[in-house]
Design an enzyme around this catalytic site. Structure first.
Site, PDB file in Angstrom:
ATOM      1  N   HIS A  15      40.427  35.784  40.617  1.00 11.26           N
ATOM      2  CA  HIS A  15      40.041  34.633  41.423  1.00 11.26           C
ATOM      3  C   HIS A  15      39.577  33.535  40.487  1.00 11.26           C
ATOM      4  CE1 HIS A  15      39.212  34.061  45.946  1.00 11.26           C
ATOM      5  NE2 HIS A  15      40.461  34.299  45.723  1.00 11.26           N
TER       6      HIS A  15
ATOM      7  N   HIS B 127      52.436  32.980  42.910  1.00  9.12           N
ATOM      8  CA  HIS B 127      51.440  33.936  43.341  1.00  9.12           C
ATOM      9  C   HIS B 127      52.021  35.029  44.230  1.00  9.12           C
ATOM     10  CE1 HIS B 127      47.175  34.891  43.742  1.00  9.12           C
ATOM     11  NE2 HIS B 127      47.540  35.402  44.894  1.00  9.12           N
TER      12      HIS B 127
END
Ligand SMILES: Nc1ncnc2c1ncn2[C@@H]1O[C@H](COP(=O)(O)OP(=O)(O)O)[C@@H](O)[C@H]1O
Ligand SMILES: [Mg+2]
Lengths: 229, 737, 80, 80
Positions: B90, B44
């Site tokens: 998300h 990430h």
């Protein structure tokens, strides 16, 4: 002609009201922060829409404790015009300037769209310049706009002509189908007994130029401007 | 706790990475240091699987003010004005707690924009879910939409667009991507680059709690008193505080008291502090005892790794602290000085009078070793059946009736009416058409914004799919009359360690690269979301379709010239600008109605695309069109139906195409690229045809707008009254069941 | 310190659309024996042992609930 | 029939922005002795006397709360 718009933490239509009143309706406008201890000298106070205090607890419930609200209440009690739009209306109910309460929309969803509302009469400073019989094309954007009052209160505000706006179809017929949120008697806006305090769920400041789908909100600001002159 | 290789592996680090850490430090890391490395070197934060490929995307252009590398990209729109924009995913949090997962996603993307000094003016959401016949999927969709609505509405940023695609490849792993667009003057744009050793570092916003700490697969006693289950990976969003920190941040930036500002997003304090220092080539020292804490007895590990929401980190210019204090107090936020910049290029963390971490900033922020990955063309690509004339087709009327009732094609009104798309009073073209259009009150300009994706095409042919998604986003801007300017993108894929997935990734990027180059829409930023897959009960791993989501902004110099997609006048001529086809390969027609995945993905010629788009823009400026709508999924038929229904009028169309048509259904539902459905007033037709001819753009006459609310093609008649209610109600009815 | 649990519910005569929707969705997922659900709010106040009962009542009445539509109940407190 | 009162609260480690803002407001209006407020939801289920306890638990766990961030408590039931 001067208007003061009060910004609470979480207000988000204060700038929109400022733009509409200043650029489109010709008011001098000042923004005041809710913590200010005194209200500037003004002809009109506007409580704008948004999510004061995040709508936490109940919508409008915490804003009424803001220091400047004491001044607004005093201003209203002396007959000063106070316009509460959407969250501003909710604050007016919570602070006792107007009767009733809000429940969640019967759809249990936030609703953002244009609706039609009809002025019940034209003797008010808020409706004098609205053409008779016209249905105004004005947006709503709220989750808790389902107006509720107990039977006695309802009877009283109906009899005294305090209901100023009702949801209607485009021809001005007040029908169940035209009621977006379940409000009792299709109520979209009410004023106090003296007629100087108005709370309404629809957003007139969002219908003030051709790029915004409708200009019908201007009629309300024009009424105010002319009546206060 | 003693750090060992085993502990490192539990943190998701590889043996090599752990060895690299030890050699950087020349010693065994402390637990806090290990935690810091593990989050900073995670996919990430480090893009360790995607960096080399992302580097191939075109990032330069005349209008680019800020390319990839900051919190968001920025483009110049003239007169000293700029747009700042970015998209983020998300997906995982939304799959376990849809409301808060989606809400906090919106919060994160907003912070990326206002930390650049730009005021957020629009939000968009790209949603990919399983088919809505599944109760869990419906629950997730309702929660996600409600969460986006809750957060976006509360902060007062209009959500003006987005998309919803429903296909079962997303059933276990829905995609929730959110985009934000902000507006700034050039001189207001601020970087996250720290400068000036000695300058104080401030924290403001919500206090730090134990939420969102992952990588923590330890026995819980070692991390603190509390049990693992009490440490939720999903946070609760607080849009109220977000609104306050947004206003405060913009005011702080405008006041000139800041050097840089950054939000604490993924990897929290660790990431924001180290990246800010790294960008400025500096070091940073922070004292965790000064960090406001919501939970009792938090360890340094927990404080550094917490992902509590709505927290900001800012470097103040020494001497201007009082300005900062005054502004934060006004917005009812508490300024906390937690550290200062240094010139030793070290990231030092103190807690309870002990140094708990001391790491070279560069190594932690940029030092993640790039992962070796290999690509392999999957077998399915070769064996995918293709469309041929033997495939049985329904009449176009029946087909339309069924498609319009499917959530993929039905009106998305149920979604966008839950979003306040009007606040800020700039929304000229509202959601429900092609790109949304926002006017800028300070000028005559307007901007178009859109998100587009097509995972299915990218699955059939990733390279072509990559080209198409970019082209399609551009077409949506063009249809509004706006010149496409630049792209932000969110790349949602499966596990990149699987060579077949990596191949998809590589090919999609290849296609995007070509499209961005030829259409002159450079990439100014984006986000990568990998490991989007689910394990079935039988243990079979299934990845989502490879799904690049393109967010695009476009510019219209004169708002008065904006164009819309719906028909305006009876008797106007309806034309296809582009080349018709009868190939149903890759179409939603086959996928939804025949339940078949059949290739090939529609063809696209990027030069042709560019020529057509430029022609459309010129012709809009010359006011030749009554309406312009892009043709995309569902082909000419869906574009025609939308042009009719969106008008709000009871009109119809009489079809008399002036080209040869073998099979009407195939002609109408073929998903041709580089084409638009336009309507033209009779007095403009001659001019329009001449101009098209000159530009060498193909045009086909399809028919005309009629008074009768039906679509007629010789004896084939389809009445529209029922279509309208199907189209309007299908999604709501499906979700409510 | 002690914890005071407070429940705020809509008055009986006020309709509760949220409860209706939940009831409906319970029925459609097979939980048909649940007759109805009504929704309310719950608050937990942390206050000193010796806190004045009247002030607590005042907070419940004037702040935590809106007497036009709601009523409140204070449950038995707990030591913490 | 009986009434089953259910309370759903955020897990202790989860932040409760609403509670924080309410606490803050109470303090600024002079109710400074209230240390903190945490918010939750309240449900009242109306069910048959003989309703299966497991089903009630299942409804509380799977429908009325989300175990990722919340926990539920069933209070003592009441006959009605
Ligand atoms: N999830 C969503 N949120 C907000 N608006 C949406 C959403 N899904 C669709 N819309 C709006 O509905 C319209 C139609 O969407 P879509 O069919 O995906 O358009 P297109 O195919 O032209 O990209 C667009 O205006 C889009 O912005
Ligand atoms: Mg489109």
């Amino acid at each position: 002609m001067k208007a003061v718009i009060i910004t609470f933490p979480g207000s988000n239509c204060d700038q929109d009201c400022l733009w509409a009143l200043r650029e489109k309706a010709g008011f001098d406008v000042a923004l005041q922060w809710h913590r200010d201890s005194s209200l500037e000298k003004t002809d009109l106070v506007v409580l704008p829409g948004g999510f004061s205090y995040g709508d936490y607890l109940r919508t409008g419930a915490l804003a009424r404790f803001s220091p400047l609200m004491k001044e607004v209440i005093r201003f209203a009690q002396k007959g000063g015009p106070v316009l509460g739009i959407c969250n501003g209306f909710q604050i007016l109910l919570e602070s006792g300037l107007l009767p009733g309460a809000f429940l969640k929309n019967t759809t249990l969803r936030f609703i953002c769209r244009n609706v039609f509302i009809k002025a019940e009469h034209h003797d008010s400073i808020y409706t004098s310049a609205i053409s008779k019989g016209a249905a105004l094309d004005i947006p709503i954007a709220h989750y808790e706009g389902n107006y509720y009052a107990d039977t006695a209160t309802l009877k009283k505000i109906e009899e005294e002509g305090q209901v100023l706006f009702r949801y209607s179809d485009k021809d001005g017929n007040v029908t169940e189908k035209a009621n977006p949120n379940g409000s009792v008697n299709n109520i979209a806006g009410i004023c106090n007994e003296q007629g100087n305090v108005l709370g309404m769920m629809p957003h007139p400041e969002r219908a003030v130029d051709t790029y915004l789908h409708s200009c019908d909100g201007l009629a309300l600001f024009k009424s105010l401007y002319q009546s206060l002159k | 706790m003693q750090v060992t290789e085993e502990v490192a592996l539990e943190h998701g680090l590889t043996k090599n990475e752990y060895a690299a850490i030890k050699s950087i430090l020349n010693r065994t890391p402390t637990l806090t240091e290990l935690g810091i490395f593990s989050v900073m070197w995670s996919e990430h934060c480090s893009y360790k699987h995607s960096r080399p490929l992302l580097a191939t995307l075109p990032v330069e252009g005349e209008r680019v003010l800020q390319g990839p590398g900051e919190n968001a990209g920025a483009v110049d729109i003239g007169e000293g004005l700029a747009l700042v924009f970015k998209i983020e995913s998300h997906n995982h949090p939304s799959a376990v707690e849809p409301f808060e997962g989606a809400a906090t996603g919106v919060g994160g993307i907003l912070r990326d924009i206002f930390t650049m000094g730009a005021r957020p003016i629009a939000l968009l959401d790209s949603l990919s879910f399983g088919e809505l016949d599944n109760p869990r999927t419906r629950y997730l969709l309702k929660g996600v939409v409600n969460g986006i609505s809750h957060y976006g509405n509360c902060v007062g940023v209009p959500t003006v667009g987005g998309e919803l695609q429903t296909m079962n490849k997303y059933k276990g792993n829905p995609l929730v991507n959110a985009m934000c667009v902000g507006f700034a003057r050039h001189e207001e744009i601020i970087s996250a680059r720290a400068s000036g050793p000695g300058n104080p570092v401030y924290y403001f916003g919500n206090p730090t709690g134990r939420d969102g700490i992952h990588g923590a697969t330890f026995a819980s006693e070692e991390l603190g008193e509390d049990k693992e289950e009490k440490r939720p990976s999903v946070q609760v969003g607080d849009p109220f505080t977000e609104k306050l920190i947004m206003e405060a941040s913009l005011e702080l930036i405008a006041s000139g008291c800041l050097v840089s500002i950054q939000d604490m997003g993924a990897a929290g304090l660790t990431c924001s502090a180290s990246e800010m220092a790294e960008k400025g080539g500096l070091g940073i020292t922070i004292d965790l005892d000064k960090v406001p804490q919501r939970a009792k007895n938090m360890t340094s590990y927990e404080i550094m790794l917490s992902e509590s929401q709505e927290r900001m980190l800012a470097v103040c210019q020494a001497g201007k602290e009082d300005v900062l204090h005054r502004i934060l107090k006004k917005w009812e936020l508490e300024p906390c000085k937690i550290g200062y910049l240094t010139d030793d290029k070290l990231f030092r963390v103190n807690h309870k009078s002990q140094e708990v971490a001391c790491i070279p900033v560069h190594d932690v922020a940029e030092g993640a070793p790039v992962c070796e990955v290999s690509a392999e063309k999957p077998a399915y690509v070769q064996t995918m059946p293709t469309y041929n004339e033997g495939v049985s087709l329904e009449s176009w009327q029946d087909a339309l009736q069924r498609l319009v009732a499917h959530p993929h094609f039905a009106s998305k009104r149920w979604i966008y009416e839950q979003y306040d798309y009007m606040v800020q009073t700039n929304t000229v073209v509202r959601p429900g058409q092609d790109a949304a259009l926002l006017r800028l009150k300070d000028s005559d300009k307007a901007v178009s914004v859109t998100t587009d994706t097509n995972g299915y095409y990218c699955y059939l042919d990733p390279e072509k799919g990559g080209k198409i998604v970019v082209a399609q986003a551009a077409r949506n801007c063009v249809a509004a009359g706006a010149q496409p300017l630049a792209v932000t993108n969110c790349l949602n894929f499966g596990n990149p360690e699987n060579p077949e997935i990596y191949w998809q990734f590589q090919e999609v990027i290849k296609g995007m690269r070509q499209a961005c180059q030829i259409l002159e829409t450079p990439v100014t930023g984006g986000n990568v979301s990998l490991y989007n897959e689910t394990r079935s009960a039988e243990g079979k791993v299934e990845a989502i379709y490879p799904t690049p989501v393109i967010g695009m902004v476009g510019l219209l110099e004169n708002v008065a010239r904006y164009m819309t997609a719906f028909f305006k006048k009876e008797n106007d001529g309806i034309y296809l600008v582009g080349k018709p086809s009868e190939n149903l390969g890759g179409s939603q027609y086959l996928k939804i109605l025949n339940g078949e995945e059949r290739g090939p993905c529609p063809e696209i010629d990027l030069q042709e695309e560019r020529k057509t788009q430029q022609f459309i823009l010129r012709a809009i400026r010359k006011e030749l069109f009554s309406s312009v709508h892009d043709v995309s999924e569902g082909g000419i038929m869906i574009a025609l139906l939308e042009s009719l229904l969106w008008s709000g009028k009871e009109w119809g169309a009489l079809l008399q195409p002036d080209c040869s048509v073998k099979n009407r259904t195939a002609f109408l539902f073929s998903e041709i690229q580089s084409s638009f459905l336009v309507s033209v007033g009779r007095d403009k037709e001659k001019d329009f045809l001449e101009q098209a001819d000159q530009a060498q753009v193909p045009v086909v006459y399809l028919g005309k707008v009629t008074e009768k609310p039906a679509i007629c093609w010789e004896d084939d008649i389809l009445h529209l009254a029922e279509m309208r209610s199907l189209y309007e109600k299908a999604l709501e009815n499906t979700v409510a069941q | 310190m002690k914890k005071i649990p407070v429940i705020v519910t809509l008055k009986e005569e006020v309709s509760d659309p949220e409860g209706t929707v939940i009831t409906h969705s319970l029925h459609s997922t097979g939980h048909t024996s649940i007759q109805s659900v009504r929704c309310g709010k719950y608050f937990e106040l942390e206050v000193p042992e010796d806190m004045n009962q009247e002030e607590i009542e005042a907070v419940c009445r004037d702040v935590l609930s809106n007497p036009v539509i709601e009523e409140y109940r204070i449950l038995t407190e707990e030591k913490i």
